[in-house]
Design a protein around this motif. Sequence first.
Motif, mmCIF file in Angstrom:
data_model
loop_
_atom_site.group_PDB
_atom_site.id
_atom_site.type_symbol
_atom_site.label_atom_id
_atom_site.label_comp_id
_atom_site.label_asym_id
_atom_site.label_seq_id
_atom_site.Cartn_x
_atom_site.Cartn_y
_atom_site.Cartn_z
ATOM 1 N N GLY A 140 39.632 -6.363 17.279
ATOM 2 C CA GLY A 140 40.338 -5.763 18.408
ATOM 3 C C GLY A 140 40.897 -6.818 19.345
ATOM 4 O O GLY A 140 41.806 -6.544 20.127
ATOM 5 N N ASP A 170 43.963 1.021 17.478
ATOM 6 C CA ASP A 170 43.361 1.728 18.616
ATOM 7 C C ASP A 170 44.414 2.477 19.433
ATOM 8 O O ASP A 170 44.205 3.628 19.830
ATOM 9 C CB ASP A 170 42.586 0.739 19.505
ATOM 10 C CG ASP A 170 41.393 0.140 18.770
ATOM 11 O OD1 ASP A 170 40.863 0.810 17.858
ATOM 12 O OD2 ASP A 170 40.984 -0.989 19.086
ATOM 13 N N GLY A 183 40.377 2.568 14.992
ATOM 14 C CA GLY A 183 40.487 2.003 13.641
ATOM 15 C C GLY A 183 39.910 2.889 12.542
ATOM 16 O O GLY A 183 40.614 3.285 11.615
ATOM 17 N N ASP A 187 41.989 5.090 9.676
ATOM 18 C CA ASP A 187 41.693 4.791 8.270
ATOM 19 C C ASP A 187 41.368 6.081 7.491
ATOM 20 O O ASP A 187 41.940 6.355 6.422
ATOM 21 C CB ASP A 187 40.502 3.816 8.231
ATOM 22 C CG ASP A 187 40.330 3.143 6.877
ATOM 23 O OD1 ASP A 187 41.037 3.519 5.931
ATOM 24 O OD2 ASP A 187 39.481 2.239 6.780
ATOM 25 N N GLY A 277 36.301 -6.617 12.752
ATOM 26 C CA GLY A 277 36.297 -5.154 12.657
ATOM 27 C C GLY A 277 37.376 -4.577 11.755
ATOM 28 O O GLY A 277 37.124 -3.637 10.989
ATOM 29 N N ASP A 309 31.351 -6.152 15.121
ATOM 30 C CA ASP A 309 30.444 -7.028 15.872
ATOM 31 C C ASP A 309 28.979 -6.670 15.604
ATOM 32 O O ASP A 309 28.595 -5.500 15.687
ATOM 33 C CB ASP A 309 30.733 -6.898 17.374
ATOM 34 C CG ASP A 309 32.107 -7.459 17.717
ATOM 35 O OD1 ASP A 309 32.703 -8.123 16.859
ATOM 36 O OD2 ASP A 309 32.557 -7.238 18.852
HETATM 37 O O1 KG4 Z 1 35.133 -7.206 15.461
HETATM 38 P P1 KG4 Z 1 35.104 -5.945 16.257
HETATM 39 O O2 KG4 Z 1 33.928 -5.025 16.070
HETATM 40 O O3 KG4 Z 1 35.200 -6.251 17.804
HETATM 41 C C1 KG4 Z 1 36.028 -7.257 18.311
HETATM 42 O O4 KG4 Z 1 35.640 -8.444 18.232
HETATM 43 O O5 KG4 Z 1 37.135 -6.861 18.753
HETATM 44 O O6 KG4 Z 1 36.470 -5.168 15.949
HETATM 45 C C2 KG4 Z 1 36.790 -3.945 16.554
HETATM 46 C C3 KG4 Z 1 38.157 -3.534 16.058
HETATM 47 C C4 KG4 Z 1 38.698 -2.302 16.770
HETATM 48 O O7 KG4 Z 1 40.050 -2.528 17.108
HETATM 49 C C5 KG4 Z 1 38.559 -1.216 15.714
HETATM 50 O O8 KG4 Z 1 39.491 -0.170 15.865
HETATM 51 C C6 KG4 Z 1 38.809 -2.014 14.455
HETATM 52 O O9 KG4 Z 1 38.098 -3.212 14.667
HETATM 53 N N1 KG4 Z 1 38.334 -1.317 13.242
HETATM 54 C C7 KG4 Z 1 39.158 -0.892 12.265
HETATM 55 C C8 KG4 Z 1 38.357 -0.208 11.322
HETATM 56 N N2 KG4 Z 1 37.059 -0.253 11.758
HETATM 57 C C9 KG4 Z 1 37.072 -0.933 12.939
HETATM 58 N N3 KG4 Z 1 40.484 -1.031 12.132
HETATM 59 C C10 KG4 Z 1 41.050 -0.481 11.028
HETATM 60 N N4 KG4 Z 1 40.343 0.200 10.087
HETATM 61 C C11 KG4 Z 1 39.023 0.350 10.192
HETATM 62 N N5 KG4 Z 1 38.338 1.024 9.249
#
Ligand code: KG4
Length: 351
Positions: A140, A170, A183, A187, A277, A309
Amino acid sequence: MLVLGLESSCDDCSAAVVRETPAGPVLLAMTRKSQDELHGPYGGVVPELAAREHLLQLRNVVAGALAKAGVGLGDLDRIAVTQGPGLVGSLLSTFSASKAMAWRERLPWVGVHHLLGHLNAARFSAPDLPFPALALLVSGGHTHLYLARDWTHLELLQKTRDDAAGEAFDKTARMLNLGYPGGPIVDTCAQRAVRPAAPFTPPKFRDGKPSWSFSGLKTGMKLRIQAVPGLDTAGADDPRVQALCRTLQETVAAWLMKPIPGFRDETGARSLVVSGGVACNSELRTQAKRTAERLGLVLAIPEPRFCTDNGAMIAAAGARLEPAADPWSGNADPNLPLVPVPAPLQESPWK
Ligand code: KG4
Ligand code: ZN
């Protein structure tokens, strides 16, 4: 070596107990408290609420991980915690608590860069990854491609010019009123589409340099949604919404994969890591597999629970780093740079 890893850089509060072995890290227990319900009504993370919630959750999250692993604080060999980047209020509570715990037990303590954590998440499934590796870390807050010389040294190759890819997911979910977090919802919705909508054209830059940009994609989605009356409230059962979601994730995955062949040739990379993510995304996982096979790269995409995370990735990275020689002087840093690995540990760090 037994490591407690703590992560609270944004809205998830997570702790994990990991045993570092010569064959790689082994997860003994992990707890995670999500704040989705808290932030859902706002359609995004509210930093002040996130920070307060971490303070309330941390104790149970840590106690839960230790209890599940069947160990006490005194059994640990070190504590690793995310030092940055992230939301400063979210980082601070866990960062300070980790020092207090380490000081009480006189344990070595190590601050971990969040992106090194995302890279090291791949160690759970690919401990013998051949280096150098191309590391696509996409979440994100980040859309960065690094050359990883090993598990702790990253050199930036390319990053987004504006928004992170996760932001496109998002915001799209928000514009379509599909719920939060966007996300995973986009999906699931995309996987129900019979066919995609019309594709988006990739952005072109005047300087001709390779790079990513996702803010235009967000605007493109907005215009398409506005062009169809009622689409913003049609919901996930509507085939037009499903088609748009599918186009979005096919576009994001294709754009993310585009520079990989060029950088493989330029760097001589032997493997590809996709983490963060957005690496949970089904289409990105499929396209990354295809790209890696075509280029003869070993592919490492962590299991989804290690992509978003989590404390395990921080423990896995923390096991590879030198603990701080002077833990008192380091502070949580929302803009923490990736720096070379610090000097070896002196006697006891707790003076
Ligand atoms: O790494 P993370 O948990 O937190 C950060 O470091 O930002 O990533 C969160 C991001 C969010 O934008 C969320 O919508 C996205 O990862 N995300 C996804 C999926 N699962 C989580 N984006 C697309 N498809 C998914 N299945
Ligand atoms: Zn992250």
